[in-house]
Design a protein around this motif. Structure first.
Motif, mmCIF file in Angstrom:
data_model
loop_
_atom_site.group_PDB
_atom_site.id
_atom_site.type_symbol
_atom_site.label_atom_id
_atom_site.label_comp_id
_atom_site.label_asym_id
_atom_site.label_seq_id
_atom_site.Cartn_x
_atom_site.Cartn_y
_atom_site.Cartn_z
ATOM 1 N N LYS A 165 25.643 -57.028 96.208
ATOM 2 C CA LYS A 165 25.253 -55.866 97.001
ATOM 3 C C LYS A 165 24.241 -54.985 96.271
ATOM 4 N N ALA A 166 24.329 -54.945 94.945
ATOM 5 C CA ALA A 166 23.320 -54.208 94.186
ATOM 6 C C ALA A 166 21.948 -54.844 94.372
ATOM 7 N N ASP A 167 21.924 -56.179 94.393
ATOM 8 C CA ASP A 167 20.667 -56.893 94.597
ATOM 9 C C ASP A 167 20.146 -56.686 96.018
ATOM 10 N N GLU A 168 21.059 -56.690 96.989
ATOM 11 C CA GLU A 168 20.668 -56.563 98.388
ATOM 12 C C GLU A 168 20.273 -55.130 98.766
ATOM 13 N N LEU A 169 21.062 -54.148 98.323
ATOM 14 C CA LEU A 169 20.885 -52.762 98.770
ATOM 15 C C LEU A 169 19.993 -51.937 97.855
ATOM 16 N N ARG A 170 19.877 -52.337 96.584
ATOM 17 C CA ARG A 170 19.090 -51.609 95.587
ATOM 18 C C ARG A 170 19.449 -50.115 95.549
ATOM 19 N N PRO A 171 20.715 -49.789 95.310
ATOM 20 C CA PRO A 171 21.103 -48.383 95.234
ATOM 21 C C PRO A 171 20.555 -47.720 93.973
ATOM 22 N N ASP A 172 20.526 -46.411 93.974
ATOM 23 C CA ASP A 172 20.099 -45.667 92.787
ATOM 24 C C ASP A 172 21.216 -45.594 91.753
ATOM 25 N N ILE A 173 22.464 -45.576 92.212
ATOM 26 C CA ILE A 173 23.622 -45.483 91.327
ATOM 27 C C ILE A 173 24.670 -46.496 91.765
ATOM 28 N N VAL A 174 25.280 -47.170 90.784
ATOM 29 C CA VAL A 174 26.396 -48.074 91.064
ATOM 30 C C VAL A 174 27.610 -47.574 90.280
ATOM 31 N N PHE A 175 28.691 -47.267 90.993
ATOM 32 C CA PHE A 175 29.956 -46.885 90.376
ATOM 33 C C PHE A 175 30.811 -48.138 90.276
ATOM 34 N N LEU A 176 31.141 -48.559 89.049
ATOM 35 C CA LEU A 176 31.824 -49.823 88.818
ATOM 36 C C LEU A 176 33.181 -49.613 88.167
ATOM 37 N N ASP A 177 34.228 -50.077 88.839
ATOM 38 C CA ASP A 177 35.541 -50.122 88.202
ATOM 39 C C ASP A 177 35.489 -51.171 87.090
ATOM 40 N N ILE A 178 36.201 -50.923 85.995
ATOM 41 C CA ILE A 178 36.204 -51.879 84.889
ATOM 42 C C ILE A 178 37.017 -53.124 85.221
ATOM 43 N N ARG A 179 38.238 -52.932 85.684
ATOM 44 C CA ARG A 179 39.132 -54.067 85.914
ATOM 45 C C ARG A 179 39.026 -54.533 87.360
ATOM 46 N N MET A 180 38.217 -55.572 87.580
ATOM 47 C CA MET A 180 38.056 -56.152 88.908
ATOM 48 C C MET A 180 38.149 -57.668 88.810
ATOM 49 N N PRO A 181 38.572 -58.341 89.876
ATOM 50 C CA PRO A 181 38.633 -59.813 89.849
ATOM 51 C C PRO A 181 37.232 -60.421 89.863
#
Length: 281
Positions: A46-62
């Motif tokens: 989704k970062a590649d598709e949407l090109r947001p200015d900010i990405v909030f990322l949880d550390i523990r994800m599958p």
């Protein structure tokens, strides 16, 4: 900034995504949340598709951790955004973020702390805009990207050491010696030292020995901490290799490292996140 900023929120817990979005609306009402992701791989897509200015990322994800996802996001073509990690880890893990000079939020996210992060992120994005408008974007952004990647690599290693222990197996626990696995309708015990490598897909992890392959349901993320870190290295989010089974490590035309296994035809790819393991000192 005059242009409305856009954000992506990634967390495998829906309620936590909703909570973060709600608090962002309070402290940063002009920010538009344009997408959500439920795991690390979806966050990269989704970062590649949407090109947001900010990405909030949880550390523990599958699939991918937030740090692994960030390592891929910052290498996307023309990436110019900011990464903010969201973590439930204690002060020791947080210290790694501070040394890496990257933004982080502790769960549960507090409104006051989120407002501070918003101001810092807006300031950095404004700086990038000024650099671009002054005609120095190519050099300036390239340097910033290199710093981000180096910091992420260092942070990933600190995170892995903190969560797995320095030698792979958790402190105080001996490394795994035997693996109970299935081959067809047969269940058998495999001596860990005979395993050439482990490779995971969405449901199973393949246990490959010189003569046989078997399958277990334990994912790489849970398997690695139980192995002897002096004997086994994780080289990809889906692959662990026995160091004694490595015949050679080569590079292809794109610069990607490949691990060749003694007495076995399969060639294993080394992801960028783990490429430092085979760099000459």
């Amino acid at each position: 900034m005059n242009t409305k900023l856009r954000a992506l929120v990634a967390d495998d817990e829906r309620l936590l995504r909703e909570q973060l979005k709600s608090r962002l609306a309070q402290v940063w009402p002009e920010l538009e949340v344009v997408g959500e992701a439920r795991d690390g791989q979806e966050a990269v897509q989704k970062a590649d598709e949407l090109r947001p200015d900010i990405v909030f990322l949880d550390i523990r994800m599958p699939g991918l951790t937030g740090i692994e996802a960030a390592s891929e996001i910052v290498t996307l073509d023309s990436w110019q955004g900011e990464i903010v990690f969201v973590t439930a880890y204690d002060e020791y893990a947080v210290a790694a973020f501070e040394r890496g000079a990257l933004d982080y939020l502790l769960k549960p996210v507090e409104t006051e702390r989120l407002a501070q992060t918003a101001q810092r992120v807006k300031a950095r994005l404004q700086t990038r805009k000024v650099i671009a408008e002054s005609g120095e974007a190519a050099g300036g952004q390239g340097a910033a990207g290199a710093v981000d990647e180096a910091a992420l690599d260092a942070l990933l290693q600190k995170f892995m050491r903190a969560s797995q222990g320095l030698n792979g197996a958790p402190s105080g626990e001996p490394p795994m010696r035997w693996i109970q696995a299935t081959t067809g309708a047969t269940t058998k015990l495999i001596d860990v030292k005979d395993v050439l490598f482990f490779r995971s897909d969405e449901k199973y992890t393949r246990v490959q020995t010189k003569d046989h392959e078997a399958f277990i349901r334990t994912p790489i993320r849970e398997l690695m901490p139980r192995l002897d870190g002096q004997q086994f290295w994780q080289i990809h989010r889906s692959t662990i290799v026995n160091l004694s089974a490595i015949a050679a490590v080569t590079r292809d035309d794109t610069g990607r490292q490949r691990v060749h296994i003694s007495g076995h035809p399969e060639v294993l790819e080394v992801s960028r996140t783990f490429a430092h393991l085979f760099r000459a000192s």
